[in-house]
Write an enzyme that holds these catalytic residues in place. Structure first.
Site, mmCIF file in Angstrom:
data_model
loop_
_atom_site.group_PDB
_atom_site.id
_atom_site.type_symbol
_atom_site.label_atom_id
_atom_site.label_comp_id
_atom_site.label_asym_id
_atom_site.label_seq_id
_atom_site.Cartn_x
_atom_site.Cartn_y
_atom_site.Cartn_z
ATOM 1 N N GLY A 75 -0.606 -17.647 -22.302
ATOM 2 C CA GLY A 75 -2.026 -18.017 -22.338
ATOM 3 C C GLY A 75 -2.194 -19.403 -21.732
ATOM 4 O O GLY A 75 -1.312 -19.916 -21.029
ATOM 5 N N ASN A 76 -3.309 -20.036 -22.048
ATOM 6 C CA ASN A 76 -3.647 -21.334 -21.469
ATOM 7 C C ASN A 76 -2.535 -22.376 -21.644
ATOM 8 O O ASN A 76 -2.141 -23.044 -20.692
ATOM 9 C CB ASN A 76 -4.960 -21.814 -22.116
ATOM 10 C CG ASN A 76 -5.286 -23.234 -21.726
ATOM 11 O OD1 ASN A 76 -4.933 -24.183 -22.407
ATOM 12 N ND2 ASN A 76 -5.925 -23.398 -20.588
ATOM 13 N N LYS A 93 -10.756 -26.156 -38.814
ATOM 14 C CA LYS A 93 -10.422 -24.968 -38.024
ATOM 15 C C LYS A 93 -11.363 -23.850 -38.394
ATOM 16 O O LYS A 93 -11.914 -23.832 -39.504
ATOM 17 C CB LYS A 93 -8.991 -24.523 -38.333
ATOM 18 C CG LYS A 93 -8.344 -23.721 -37.226
ATOM 19 C CD LYS A 93 -7.811 -24.668 -36.172
ATOM 20 C CE LYS A 93 -7.005 -23.989 -35.127
ATOM 21 N NZ LYS A 93 -6.219 -24.980 -34.358
HETATM 22 N N1 GLU Z 1 -7.151 -25.603 -30.746
HETATM 23 C C1 GLU Z 1 -6.455 -26.768 -30.303
HETATM 24 C C2 GLU Z 1 -5.426 -27.214 -31.323
HETATM 25 O O1 GLU Z 1 -4.927 -26.444 -32.122
HETATM 26 C C3 GLU Z 1 -7.401 -27.869 -29.881
HETATM 27 C C4 GLU Z 1 -8.353 -28.324 -30.922
HETATM 28 C C5 GLU Z 1 -9.451 -29.238 -30.386
HETATM 29 O O2 GLU Z 1 -9.440 -29.553 -29.204
HETATM 30 O O3 GLU Z 1 -10.295 -29.592 -31.180
HETATM 31 O O4 GLU Z 1 -5.009 -28.333 -31.320
#
Ligand code: GLU
Length: 428
Positions: A220-221, A106
């Site tokens: 949001g999305n 992350k």
């Molecule tokens: N940010 C999204 C999550 O928390 C997607 C992460 C990704 O697609 O790599 O799962």
């Protein structure tokens, strides 16, 4: 941040509990309690008025035993290394629970993107990539969108990365727009995955989905897709959505007799999911305070915003009618609230299972980038549904086998897979 609400302390506690139930050996347990790598960056960005502002950011690669680390980038004023560590840990369990060959990572930048112009946002996005490019790569570590980042930001980032390495490398970032190698269906994927898990939970609870009701936090999305698909896929009713208002710097719950219209609300929301309050009132929406969504008499609750919203203080507001809590956000429930939910017998679909649809389609995006051959939306949704359905039942069955709640069931499934990969590599 109090230790009680520190997301990384919470993530470690959850793992500790799973390790004890599973009888995980001490070395594997210690290895999985910490990120394997983390990069802290500080970088300058030229503002539109000619001044320079200095930003701080992070990229955490939690565990790569099962494959390249994978996970989104957040632009958030309250970002800290501990929020990013926790989210990277949850990505590790998320990719494992849906059984895709990736690890967890992350990233984040401490900033308020709503206060930046489009040009400043582009310069910040490119600068962040210049500073973390050395640890990224399609077979190393692969970012994606998350809170307050989107496909346009991914485009600037992939362009910056490709300029640095001097060749095309679309698989370095997912969540790209389709003309740059993005996947069909990536936008709504997390919300659709959430609805698939709710559909399967309703089946296990013997409840007919048609006509069930939901209250959603966030717009949001993820929340928009969950709202639209709760209606389309399940024939249910969305009673309300709660979201942040940038102008008032506060949040509101928007409700309507007979259910809200997610398409209409999306048409009056900005890019960050903030609804135009006046336009909603004019269209007959009732506006209540931001916490009100939690106390609606709904069958299902979907927190789809950020962490720590269902706490020891707020959990008591949940209506006795609620049967399912579907955690589309990462880390929305604190351990204290989790305990209360268990005692009340609410069926929790834990975050890293519930919201795994996004990373699943990100993985499909990478596969298509490698092949240079692209699938249609129907194929994506069919494969997404299959992955989410089988992950859901693996978790449900594991929870029954160990007589534990679903969050622990999900941990046991995921941690066992990551631990096995660490062992096979000879790490432990
Ligand atoms: N940010 C999204 C999550 O928390 C997607 C992460 C990704 O697609 O790599 O799962």
């Amino acid at each position: 941040m109090s230790e009680e609400l520190n997301p990384f302390a919470i993530a470690q506690q959850q793992l500790d509990q799973a390790a004890e139930i599973m009888g995980l050996d001490a070395a594997t347990h210690e290895l999985l309690r910490w990120p394997m790598y983390e990069l802290h960056v500080t970088f300058p960005v030229r503002m539109d008025d000619g001044t320079t502002q200095v930003f701080h950011g992070f990229r955490v690669q939690y565990n790569g035993a099962r494959g390249p680390t994978k996970g989104g980038l957040r632009f958030h004023p309250n970002e800290t290394i501990d929020t990013v560590r926790a989210l990277a840990a949850w990505m590790t369990w998320k990719t494992a629970v849906v059984d895709i060959p990736l690890g967890g990572g992350k990233g984040g930048v401490v900033c308020n993107p709503k206060e930046l112009s489009a040009q400043e946002l582009e310069r910040l996005s490119r600068a962040y990539i210049r500073h973390v490019a050395r640890v990224l790569g399609p077979d190393l570590d692969v970012p994606a969108p998350d809170v307050a980042t989107n496909p346009q930001i991914m485009s600037w980032m992939v362009d910056e990365y490709e300029t640095i390495v001097g060749r095309h490398a679309p698989g370095v970032i997912t969540g790209k727009p389709i003309p740059l190698g993005g996947s069909a269906g990536r936008g709504p994927a997390t919300g659709i995955g959430t609805i698939v898990t709710i559909r399967e939970a309703l089946k296990r609870l013997d409840i007919e989905p048609q006509g069930t009701s939901v209250a959603i936090q966030g717009f949001g999305n993820v929340a928009q897709s969950a709202a639209i698909n709760y209606v389309n896929m399940l024939g249910g009713v969305v009673m309300c959505v709660a979201c942040w208002d940038h102008q008032d710097r506060t949040s509101y719950t928007y409700a309507k007799q007979g259910g809200i219209d997610p398409h209409f609300l999306a048409s009056i929301a900005d890019a960050y999911g903030s609804i135009d309050k006046e336009a909603a009132i004019q269209a007959g929406y009732e506006v209540q305070d931001g916490d009100a969504w939690l106390s609606f008499d709904a069958d299902v609750l979907i927190p789809a915003a950020i962490e720590n919203v269902i706490t020891g203080q707020t959990v008591g507001q949940i209506s006795p009618q609620v049967k399912i809590l579907a955690e589309a956000a990462n880390g929305p429930t604190t351990p204290e609230a989790d305990q209360v939910l268990q005692e009340r017998g609410i069926y929790v679909i834990p975050d890293f299972l519930c919201n795994a649809g996004g990373v699943t389609v990100s993985y499909f995006e990478q596969v298509q980038n490698t092949y240079g051959y692209y699938w249609d939306e129907e194929t994506i949704f069919e494969r997404l549904d299959k992955k989410m359905t089988s992950a859901f039942h693996a978790v449900h069955d594991m929870s029954q086998k160990y007589q534990v709640h679903n969050r622990m069931g999900a941990y046991i499934v995921a941690v066992a897979r990551v631990a096995e990969a660490c062992k096979l590599r000879g790490w432990v």
